[in-house]
Motif scaffolding. Structure first.
Motif, short mmCIF file in Angstrom:
data_model
loop_
_atom_site.label_atom_id
_atom_site.label_comp_id
_atom_site.label_asym_id
_atom_site.label_seq_id
_atom_site.Cartn_x
_atom_site.Cartn_y
_atom_site.Cartn_z
N GLN A 1 32.28 40.89 46.39
CA GLN A 1 32.94 42.16 46.07
C GLN A 1 32.80 42.43 44.57
O GLN A 1 32.44 41.54 43.80
CB GLN A 1 34.41 42.10 46.47
N HIS A 2 33.10 43.65 44.17
CA HIS A 2 32.97 44.05 42.77
C HIS A 2 34.28 44.70 42.34
O HIS A 2 34.64 45.76 42.84
CB HIS A 2 31.80 45.04 42.63
N PHE A 3 35.00 44.04 41.44
CA PHE A 3 36.27 44.57 40.95
C PHE A 3 36.12 44.99 39.48
O PHE A 3 35.50 44.28 38.69
CB PHE A 3 37.38 43.52 41.06
N ASP A 4 36.71 46.12 39.14
CA ASP A 4 36.71 46.56 37.75
C ASP A 4 37.48 45.55 36.90
O ASP A 4 38.59 45.16 37.25
CB ASP A 4 37.37 47.94 37.65
N GLU A 5 36.88 45.12 35.80
CA GLU A 5 37.48 44.05 34.99
C GLU A 5 38.83 44.45 34.41
O GLU A 5 39.68 43.60 34.19
CB GLU A 5 36.51 43.63 33.87
N LYS A 6 39.03 45.73 34.14
CA LYS A 6 40.28 46.16 33.50
C LYS A 6 41.33 46.56 34.53
O LYS A 6 42.48 46.14 34.47
CB LYS A 6 40.01 47.34 32.56
N THR A 7 40.94 47.37 35.52
CA THR A 7 41.93 47.91 36.46
C THR A 7 42.04 47.10 37.76
O THR A 7 43.03 47.21 38.47
CB THR A 7 41.57 49.36 36.84
N GLY A 8 41.03 46.28 38.05
CA GLY A 8 41.02 45.54 39.31
C GLY A 8 40.61 46.39 40.50
O GLY A 8 40.61 45.93 41.64
N GLU A 9 40.23 47.64 40.24
CA GLU A 9 39.84 48.57 41.31
C GLU A 9 38.53 48.11 41.96
O GLU A 9 37.64 47.60 41.30
CB GLU A 9 39.66 49.97 40.70
N GLU A 10 38.44 48.31 43.29
CA GLU A 10 37.22 47.96 44.02
C GLU A 10 36.11 48.94 43.67
O GLU A 10 36.31 50.15 43.70
CB GLU A 10 37.48 48.00 45.53
N LEU A 11 34.93 48.40 43.38
CA LEU A 11 33.78 49.25 43.06
C LEU A 11 32.67 49.00 44.07
O LEU A 11 32.65 47.97 44.75
CB LEU A 11 33.28 48.94 41.64
#
Length: 882
Positions: A821-831
């Motif tokens: 999976q790919h999570f935004d490093e700052k917000t933790g949002e799924e990308l």
């Protein structure tokens, strides 16, 4: 006298909490605020009726009411929280092997933490932390594997030394310890009070709660719940939830349409002491000593300690009510081994005054995992039971997932490991359950190394070839009650040594499986795969084709004799089943599914196929023995036996033809092996099974034929990047996420289930990708092996977990499959996960806290490289893609 005092004490406390709950709920009614002398009449109808007022029933009621369902009635045969819940040890522990159980326990902990504030009912919640002790290196490895899972889920956890154990809990004897796992956020609660708090909140949200009301049976019409009969009248309803704990089995069988709920109660003992001279601090960590088979927690300045003995006592609930079950007898002789273990672990307790030995019922299931979900035979009949002594840990999370399931049609997580439909009717034999729970209860503490097997309830479903294969050295495992071969022990091997080789490291069967794999690649092997689920679907007109086209994602309107790989998807595009379907005739289809799909797939299709007398579906699993003929010489063996041309021109890939093999007619032969290797599946009417097997083995002698098992199959399919349902694929995985777009025909001219979700993914991209990892700096002989569930790190950040792994004898490396999976490093949002994101990362696999470098691939290795090579000749990055 002490025992009587304790019962009186717990009764007084329980009644005080219960009275408080009653005052809160009765004030909402126009009756007096005392306990009901004239019970309020039952409603004539409700949307949902829940049976059972313990932690499970109240949790389901609480979560359903939170989600907006108000027309709910909860019925309890005695008093709320007065069954197993009342005697529960109250330990909330997140240290779990199975991912979904870990998530349930974590949610429960967070829920209980704020429940007192929400409801005003004291729950006794104290964050104490827990320490799991290890007396052996293997136990420590097991704890390290759990710690890896906890850490990546954001649950604080650390592996600590024996000295640190002594600092955290000074009374613990640490001389025989090699380490421990400390989980600081684990907690203690009063389980009865948690249940009453949940009931209070549910009641405020409109749930009606009736005590001293017994459900006699559930009414069913046309396969749907229509109401319940109680000792106080009938209630019409659309949904029924069986949270009856140890009575769930009998209640399931009391209906007009039996619902099999395989669980059985055992007596569970724990000890209570008077306070120590210096009372224990209320926040002292709970101790779990699995090698000593005990747990120890603080209890009002003294201790509460119980365990899971090696010789449990099954409990017979038939014909006994709640009151009778409460008065179980003390048995000091039975408890003595656990008491000895307690005194070894806490020697200072010798002089402590014992208050009571409590004997309470606990329900256990055949595989040590709880039971939840909708009945496969009765729509609207839901079950939540069989907590295997972890009811308070799972209560909050399990109630949440079941409520989501009822309201939305599916829970928010993959709960297949807990789904009622993982069991068939065969696991509901009372004798089977009695024998199995006597094995399960000790297993609660036993070390669970990879690939261990249950010993009881075996040889239940067997292939006609069982005795023949057994005599040739087969070693067996069990799936859905069906015996399957792991591998074959060659003559002269030390069998005892091999059977006891349970380890997290390189197993003793390594070379045996290696030789079976070699034979599959160079000659020909036979694997008995009779356990596969097999359905035949046919119709008088086009009904079968039209229905299957709607329910499956691939195009099944293919010429007769063709085999199609396809997914049976849900509305979100996830795999409810992954199967192969052969078109036998214009109006007849033969469907092959994984072994554990037998109940789930049948229920899924039955509920969705049109109610048409011209359309029939038959489970023919038992009618056919399946032999998998794998290897380059399989074509020679089969052509000699059938006197028919089997060349690719006459018998192309993914083709199905009825043939004669030896003297036997009507053998369904398919050019498919489920491994990516060349070969054929033979579906043989069972009366011919032995004849065909003997003919194949005799004819195959000159081609070097040998038997092989599922371990060889696993190695072959994983190195070919083949995903299997139940291991890699589940209801939350779509074809787009695992590189199976070619098995989906979005433009097949008609709609199918899941199509919209897949079109959306095609347009917007996917949020996880199925990826193959080759371990690079891993020493097969010396390092811990990956099995499944290991965290995957990309550039040092957690991105997912492995779903299955095996040693590739071709690459001479370990191969792991898993999702990234790919999570935004700052917000933790799924990308969105792109091909570049996969290819440009540096990967590591965490095996029990140790990280190993891994190469990520999105495609299997080319068959040009299937020849055995030395490691130093292999440059992994130079492999071609297929």
């Amino acid at each position: 006298a002490a025992g009587m005092f304790l019962r009186l004490l717990s009764d007084v406390r329980w009644r005080a909490a219960n009275l408080k709950w009653r005052r809160m709920t009765c004030s909402r009614r126009s009756t007096s605020s005392t306990a009901e002398p004239h019970p309020v009449a039952l409603p004539a109808q409700a949307q949902v009726v829940i049976c059972g007022g313990g932690i499970m029933g109240t949790s389901v009621a609480y979560h359903l009411s939170k989600m907006g369902w108000k027309d709910i009635v909860l019925l309890e045969q005695g008093r709320l929280a007065a069954g197993t819940t009342r005697f529960c040890a109250g330990i909330v522990s997140t240290a779990r092997h199975v991912s979904i159980e870990l998530k349930m326990a974590d949610y429960s902990n967070k829920l209980y933490q704020q429940l007192e504030q929400e409801t005003g009912v004291k729950t006794g919640y104290v964050k104490t932390g827990s320490i799991s002790l290890a007396q052996t290196q293997d136990r420590l490895i097991s704890l390290k594997r759990i710690a890896s899972s906890l850490n990546v889920m954001g649950i604080p956890c650390e592996i600590i030394t024996p000295k640190q154990v002594a600092q955290l809990h000074p009374l613990i004897n640490i001389h025989d310890l090699v380490g421990a796992m400390y989980v600081p956020e684990d907690a203690l609660v009063s389980s009865a009070n948690v249940s009453l708090a949940l009931a209070t909140a549910a009641s405020r949200n409109g749930v009606q709660i009736h005590e001293r009301t017994s459900v006699s049976h559930v009414s069913v019409q046309k396969g749907r719940v229509t109401g319940v009969e109680t000792d106080r009248g009938q209630i019409e309803c659309q949904y029924f939830v069986n949270c009856a704990g140890q009575w769930a089995y009998e209640l399931g069988h009391s209906g007009e349409e039996p619902v099999n709920i395989p669980l059985h109660a055992c007596e569970h003992f724990y000890l209570l002491t008077h306070p120590l001279k210096e009372p224990l601090a209320s926040n002292l960590p709970t101790i779990v000593d699995p090698d000593g088979r005990i747990y120890i927690r603080n209890w009002q300045g003294g201790i509460l300690s119980g365990g899971f003995e090696k010789n449990p006592k099954p409990l017979f609930t038939e014909g006994r009510n709640q009151l009778e079950i409460q008065n179980l007898q003390e048995d000091w002789d039975h408890f003595e081994p656990l008491l000895s273990a307690l005194l070894r672990r806490m020697p200072d307790l010798e002089a402590l005054q014992i208050m009571q030995l409590v004997n309470c019922p606990e329900s256990f299931t055949p595989d040590m995992r709880c039971i939840m979900g909708e009945s496969p035979t009765v729509q609207g009949y839901f079950v939540l039971a069989g907590m295997n002594s972890a009811g308070i840990s799972y209560g909050g999370g399990a109630g949440k997932y079941l409520a989501e399931w009822m309201v939305n049609g599916y829970p928010s997580e993959n709960v297949w490991p807990l789904d009622l439909k993982r069991f068939g009717a065969l696991q509901s034999s009372r004798t089977f359950l009695r024998h199995r729970v006597m094995e399960v209860m000790p297993l609660m503490c036993d070390l669970k190394v990879p690939r261990w097997d249950f010993q009881t309830g075996r040889q239940l479903r067997t292939s006609p070839l069982y005795d023949r294969l057994d005599a040739q050295g087969a070693r067996w495992m069990e799936k859905h009650g069906f015996e399957r071969v792991k591998y074959f022990v060659p003559p002269g091997k030390d069998l005892l040594d091999l059977d006891q080789s349970k380890t997290f490291y390189k197993p003793d069967w390594f070379d045996i499986v290696g030789s079976e794999v070699k034979c599959c690649k160079e000659a020909v092997c036979v694997i008995d795969m009779s356990s596969f689920t097999k359905f035949e679907i046919s119709s008088t007109g086009d009904q079968a084709l039209e229905s299957l086209q709607y329910l499956f994602s691939n195009d099944l309107d293919v010429p007769v004799g063709h085999v199609v790989h396809t997914g049976m998807l849900n509305e979100k595009g996830g795999y409810e089943n992954d199967c192969s379907i052969a078109r036998l005739s214009k109006r007849s289809f033969f469907m092959i599914s994984p072994t554990d799909q037998q109940v789930h797939c049948w229920a899924w299709l039955k509920n969705r196929l049109p109610d048409d007398s011209n359309l029939t579906m038959e489970d023919v699993t038992w009618k056919y023995t399946a032999l998998n003929l794998i290897g380059p010489r399989a074509v020679d063996v089969l052509s000699e036996l059938s006197y028919a041309p089997i060349t690719p021109e006459h018998f192309p890939s993914l083709f199905c033809k009825e043939m004669s093999v030896g003297y036997a007619n009507g053998i369904r032969v398919m050019s498919i092996t489920h491994t990516g290797e060349p070969g054929f599946m033979l579906y043989i009417p069972i009366e011919y099974a032995l004849h065909v097997y003997n003919e194949v083995m005799n004819m195959g002698q000159k081609y070097g034929i040998r038997n092989a098992g599922y371990y060889a199959l696993r190695s072959l399919r994983i190195e070919k990047f083949f995903a299997f349902w139940g291991q890699d694929l589940d209801a939350f995985t779509t074809p787009m996420e695992c590189g199976r777009e070619f098995q989906v025909k979005l433009e097949k001219g008609m709609q199918f289930v899941g199509q919209e979700a897949l079109l959306e993914q095609k347009q917007n991209g996917v949020y996880k990708r199925f990826t193959m990892f080759i371990l690079e700096d891993h020493d097969t002989d010396m390092d811990l092996w990956p099995w499944w569930g290991e965290p995957i790190f990309r550039n040092g950040r957690y991105v997912g977990k492995t779903t299955s792994s095996a040693y590739s004898y071709t690459l001479e490396r370990h191969v792991c499959l898993g999702f990234v999976q790919h999570f935004d490093e700052k917000t933790g949002e799924e990308l969105v996960v792109t091909t570049d994101f996969i290819n440009q990362g540096e990967y590591e696999i965490d095996i029990a806290g140790q990280r190993f470098q891994a190469k990520a691939k999105l495609y299997p290795f080319s068959s040009l490289f299937t020849h055995r090579r030395r490691k130093d000749e292999v440059e992994l990055s130079g492999y071609q893609r297929e």
